[in-house]
Design a protein around this motif. Structure first.
Motif, PDB file in Angstrom:
ATOM      1  N   ARG A   1      -2.059   7.749   2.734  1.00 36.96           N
ATOM      2  CA  ARG A   1      -0.767   7.255   3.217  1.00 36.96           C
ATOM      3  C   ARG A   1      -0.669   7.358   4.733  1.00 36.96           C
ATOM      4  NH1 ARG A   1       3.291  10.807   0.614  1.00 36.96           N
ATOM      5  NH2 ARG A   1       4.793   9.595   1.810  1.00 36.96           N
ATOM      6  N   LEU A   2      -1.385   8.314   5.325  1.00 36.22           N
ATOM      7  CA  LEU A   2      -1.385   8.425   6.781  1.00 36.22           C
ATOM      8  C   LEU A   2      -1.934   7.158   7.431  1.00 36.22           C
ATOM      9  CD1 LEU A   2      -2.806  12.050   7.157  1.00 36.22           C
ATOM     10  CD2 LEU A   2      -0.442  11.342   7.608  1.00 36.22           C
ATOM     11  N   ALA A   3      -2.916   6.524   6.762  1.00 31.97           N
ATOM     12  CA  ALA A   3      -3.581   5.361   7.343  1.00 31.97           C
ATOM     13  C   ALA A   3      -2.770   4.085   7.205  1.00 31.97           C
ATOM     14  CB  ALA A   3      -4.952   5.165   6.699  1.00 31.97           C
ATOM     15  N   VAL A   4      -1.758   4.076   6.326  1.00 35.69           N
ATOM     16  CA  VAL A   4      -0.979   2.847   6.108  1.00 35.69           C
ATOM     17  C   VAL A   4       0.473   3.008   6.535  1.00 35.69           C
ATOM     18  CG1 VAL A   4      -2.477   2.115   4.223  1.00 35.69           C
ATOM     19  CG2 VAL A   4      -0.419   3.432   3.696  1.00 35.69           C
ATOM     20  N   THR A   5       0.808   4.162   7.138  1.00 30.97           N
ATOM     21  CA  THR A   5       2.183   4.416   7.572  1.00 30.97           C
ATOM     22  C   THR A   5       2.229   4.423   9.093  1.00 30.97           C
ATOM     23  OG1 THR A   5       2.540   5.802   5.613  1.00 30.97           O
ATOM     24  CG2 THR A   5       4.154   5.971   7.397  1.00 30.97           C
ATOM     25  N   ARG A   6       3.006   3.516   9.663  1.00 26.39           N
ATOM     26  CA  ARG A   6       3.119   3.433  11.113  1.00 26.39           C
ATOM     27  C   ARG A   6       4.216   4.375  11.606  1.00 26.39           C
ATOM     28  NH1 ARG A   6      -0.510   0.203  12.811  1.00 26.39           N
ATOM     29  NH2 ARG A   6      -1.282  -1.419  11.424  1.00 26.39           N
ATOM     30  N   ILE A   7       4.081   4.820  12.833  1.00 26.82           N
ATOM     31  CA  ILE A   7       5.019   5.783  13.407  1.00 26.82           C
ATOM     32  C   ILE A   7       6.433   5.202  13.396  1.00 26.82           C
ATOM     33  CG2 ILE A   7       5.623   7.076  15.488  1.00 26.82           C
ATOM     34  CD1 ILE A   7       2.607   6.934  16.242  1.00 26.82           C
ATOM     35  N   ASP A   8       7.378   6.017  12.957  1.00 28.09           N
ATOM     36  CA  ASP A   8       8.786   5.620  12.914  1.00 28.09           C
ATOM     37  C   ASP A   8       9.527   6.363  14.020  1.00 28.09           C
ATOM     38  OD1 ASP A   8      11.457   5.151  12.384  1.00 28.09           O
ATOM     39  OD2 ASP A   8      11.271   5.466  10.218  1.00 28.09           O
ATOM     40  N   GLU A   9      10.195   5.606  14.891  1.00 22.87           N
ATOM     41  CA  GLU A   9      10.892   6.207  16.023  1.00 22.87           C
ATOM     42  C   GLU A   9      11.926   7.240  15.572  1.00 22.87           C
ATOM     43  OE1 GLU A   9      13.286   4.705  20.046  1.00 22.87           O
ATOM     44  OE2 GLU A   9      12.468   3.240  18.616  1.00 22.87           O
TER      45      GLU A   9
ATOM     46  N   ALA B   1      -2.502  12.933  24.707  1.00 24.35           N
ATOM     47  CA  ALA B   1      -2.457  11.556  25.194  1.00 24.35           C
ATOM     48  C   ALA B   1      -1.339  10.791  24.488  1.00 24.35           C
ATOM     49  CB  ALA B   1      -3.801  10.873  24.942  1.00 24.35           C
ATOM     50  N   ALA B   2      -0.815   9.782  25.178  1.00 27.33           N
ATOM     51  CA  ALA B   2       0.248   8.968  24.579  1.00 27.33           C
ATOM     52  C   ALA B   2      -0.358   7.912  23.659  1.00 27.33           C
ATOM     53  CB  ALA B   2       1.081   8.310  25.669  1.00 27.33           C
ATOM     54  N   ILE B   3       0.433   7.491  22.669  1.00 21.59           N
ATOM     55  CA  ILE B   3      -0.011   6.493  21.698  1.00 21.59           C
ATOM     56  C   ILE B   3       1.109   5.486  21.496  1.00 21.59           C
ATOM     57  CG2 ILE B   3       0.846   7.705  19.628  1.00 21.59           C
ATOM     58  CD1 ILE B   3      -1.853   6.971  18.292  1.00 21.59           C
ATOM     59  N   ASP B   4       0.741   4.261  21.148  1.00 24.09           N
ATOM     60  CA  ASP B   4       1.736   3.212  20.982  1.00 24.09           C
ATOM     61  C   ASP B   4       2.500   3.385  19.674  1.00 24.09           C
ATOM     62  OD1 ASP B   4       2.552   0.458  22.218  1.00 24.09           O
ATOM     63  OD2 ASP B   4       2.375   0.099  20.068  1.00 24.09           O
ATOM     64  N   LEU B   5       3.768   2.978  19.693  1.00 25.77           N
ATOM     65  CA  LEU B   5       4.625   3.102  18.503  1.00 25.77           C
ATOM     66  C   LEU B   5       4.057   2.361  17.304  1.00 25.77           C
ATOM     67  CD1 LEU B   5       7.390   4.127  17.375  1.00 25.77           C
ATOM     68  CD2 LEU B   5       8.367   1.950  18.120  1.00 25.77           C
ATOM     69  N   ASP B   6       3.267   1.326  17.522  1.00 29.74           N
ATOM     70  CA  ASP B   6       2.710   0.532  16.427  1.00 29.74           C
ATOM     71  C   ASP B   6       1.525   1.215  15.752  1.00 29.74           C
ATOM     72  OD1 ASP B   6       2.762  -1.894  14.886  1.00 29.74           O
ATOM     73  OD2 ASP B   6       0.931  -2.507  15.911  1.00 29.74           O
ATOM     74  N   SER B   7       1.135   2.384  16.209  1.00 30.16           N
ATOM     75  CA  SER B   7      -0.023   3.091  15.659  1.00 30.16           C
ATOM     76  C   SER B   7       0.335   3.749  14.331  1.00 30.16           C
ATOM     77  CB  SER B   7      -0.515   4.145  16.646  1.00 30.16           C
ATOM     78  OG  SER B   7      -0.814   3.572  17.899  1.00 30.16           O
ATOM     79  N   THR B   8      -0.707   4.121  13.573  1.00 24.84           N
ATOM     80  CA  THR B   8      -0.498   4.810  12.299  1.00 24.84           C
ATOM     81  C   THR B   8      -0.400   6.313  12.514  1.00 24.84           C
ATOM     82  OG1 THR B   8      -2.862   5.095  11.849  1.00 24.84           O
ATOM     83  CG2 THR B   8      -1.829   3.039  11.099  1.00 24.84           C
ATOM     84  N   LEU B   9       0.141   6.997  11.519  1.00 24.17           N
ATOM     85  CA  LEU B   9       0.187   8.463  11.556  1.00 24.17           C
ATOM     86  C   LEU B   9      -1.222   9.046  11.605  1.00 24.17           C
ATOM     87  CD1 LEU B   9       3.024   9.224   8.972  1.00 24.17           C
ATOM     88  CD2 LEU B   9       3.201   9.103  11.472  1.00 24.17           C
ATOM     89  N   GLU B  10      -2.163   8.393  10.939  1.00 21.30           N
ATOM     90  CA  GLU B  10      -3.547   8.863  10.968  1.00 21.30           C
ATOM     91  C   GLU B  10      -4.100   8.833  12.393  1.00 21.30           C
ATOM     92  OE1 GLU B  10      -7.354   8.003   8.212  1.00 21.30           O
ATOM     93  OE2 GLU B  10      -6.740   6.293   9.430  1.00 21.30           O
TER      94      GLU B  10
ATOM     95  N   PRO C   1       0.818  -1.220   0.000  1.00 25.52           N
ATOM     96  CA  PRO C   1       0.000   0.000   0.000  1.00 25.52           C
ATOM     97  C   PRO C   1       0.848   1.265   0.000  1.00 25.52           C
ATOM     98  CG  PRO C   1      -0.927  -1.600   1.508  1.00 25.52           C
ATOM     99  CD  PRO C   1       0.378  -2.165   1.046  1.00 25.52           C
ATOM    100  N   GLN C   2       1.944   1.263   0.752  1.00 25.48           N
ATOM    101  CA  GLN C   2       2.807   2.440   0.800  1.00 25.48           C
ATOM    102  C   GLN C   2       3.410   2.739  -0.570  1.00 25.48           C
ATOM    103  OE1 GLN C   2       2.810  -0.135   2.860  1.00 25.48           O
ATOM    104  NE2 GLN C   2       2.912   0.534   5.003  1.00 25.48           N
ATOM    105  N   GLU C   3       3.852   1.700  -1.284  1.00 27.37           N
ATOM    106  CA  GLU C   3       4.442   1.895  -2.614  1.00 27.37           C
ATOM    107  C   GLU C   3       3.425   2.418  -3.608  1.00 27.37           C
ATOM    108  OE1 GLU C   3       7.769  -1.715  -2.297  1.00 27.37           O
ATOM    109  OE2 GLU C   3       5.814  -2.072  -3.245  1.00 27.37           O
TER     110      GLU C   3
END
Length: 339
Positions: free
Chosen positions: A265-273, A289-298, A241-243
């Motif tokens: 792309r926000l919905a298919v891109t996960r947060i990058d540390e 509020a805090a969010i988990d690293l595995d969450s999406t940018l959206e 999906p990202q490609e």
């Protein structure tokens, strides 16, 4: 310039492992000369969920039906789990491949339990074993057997009927599941819930899934990879999906994914540390509020807007890693466009 299937790099799994499904030079031309599918090369890796998407009449459903020989290919070879499907009895082939359609196709005169038991009984399972399997699968798809096993299909909502259809398709424990517009007949709220639940189920069971949809949002939300078909049964692009969203292969794909592909792309891109900022100097008033690293940018942006904050904390488990700002979101999206 058009990108035909032969212009594209081979649509392979890229892992070196033999794919669960391999289509080589597959085509379908009807007697009146209509080309439904044109020289399709496509690999689906084991345990992968691939979405076939495109406008009406582009050959995506025909491709799905050729895999289990509901439609016979005119040219090419289809191999499923190492076996050429044209060398297998069609009925035996279909019993070993789960198939889910939009209309569900439940037997209206049979109770839910009996619908799910159908294939195990065909395989010679005892009624007790088949019933136990049916109850296990109903629970797996979120339908409590005590409440739903003895109901008839007309006593269920559309979403519940769709769940029964998935349970029935899984009853023989097939390695491959084919799904043709499975969530198209339910309302948007239920549809999103079913997409999420099926995604969880697919990851848990490790099934190889080919899913047809006309909805690019559903394709990029659910698919590990997305195959975009153009008119004439041409494979226009095959990628993650990202490609597909970041680098459309041609003008057709660019138009099909739409001008809002940046938002998708926000919905298919996960947060990058790598794109987080340090916590130092951040006040409690700035931080949402805090969010988990595995969450999406959206999901991260939605929380920022909900709390009316300029940044959001990101954690891995109980450990805080840093903060994500709108500038960080922008940096990450730009970085994903780099080759």
């Amino acid at each position: 310039m058009d990108a035909t299937a032969s212009d594209q790099p081979p649509a392979t799994t890229g892992s070196g492992e033999e794919p669960m499904i391999r289509l080589t030079g597959v085509g379908k031309t009807y007697d009146d000369g209509t080309v439904a599918v044109h020289e399709l090369d496509l690999d689906v890796a084991r345990g992968e969920l691939v979405c076939l998407v495109g406008p009406s009449g582009c050959g995506k459903s025909t491709t799905l039906k050729m895999i289990n020989r509901l439609i016979e290919p005119s040219t090419g070879q289809i191999v499923v789990d190492g076996q050429d499907v044209t060398q297998v009895d069609p009925n035996a082939l279909r019993r070993g491949i789960g198939y889910v359609i939009q209309q569900v196709g439940l037997f209206p005169h049979q109770r839910v339990e009996a619908n799910v038991m159908t294939v195990p009984l065909l395989y010679g399972e005892s009624r007790a074993t088949a019933r136990a399997r049916a109850h296990e699968l109903l629970a797996l798809v979120g339908l409590e057997p005590e409440l739903y096993a003895q109901r008839y299909p007309h006593q269920l909502s559309g979403g519940q009927q769709q769940r029964v259809g998935v349970a029935r398709a899984l009853a023989a424990d097939p390695p491959v599941l084919l799904m043709d517009e499975p969530f198209g007949a339910v309302d948007p709220v239920v549809r999103t819930r079913l997409q999420d639940e099926f995604g969880r189920l697919q990851r848990e069971l490790g099934k190889t899934v080919v899913l047809v949809t006309h909805d690019i949002d559903e394709a990029v939300r659910m698919g590990d990879r997305v195959a975009i078909f153009a008119d004439g049964g041409r494979l226009a692009q095959y990628g993650t999906p990202q490609e597909v969203l970041a680098r459309p292969a041609d003008e057709f794909v660019e138009d099909f994914v739409g001008a809002t592909r940046g938002l998708r792309r926000l919905a298919v891109t996960r947060i990058d540390e790598a794109h987080l900022e340090p916590l130092e100097g951040v006040t409690a008033g700035q931080l949402g509020a805090a969010i988990d690293l595995d969450s999406t940018l959206e999901e991260a942006l939605a929380l920022m807007m909900r709390d009316d904050k300029s940044m959001i904390g990101v954690r891995r488990g109980a450990r805080f890693l840093g903060v994500l700002t709108p500038a960080g979101v922008h940096r990450q999206l730009r970085a994903s466009l780099m080759p």
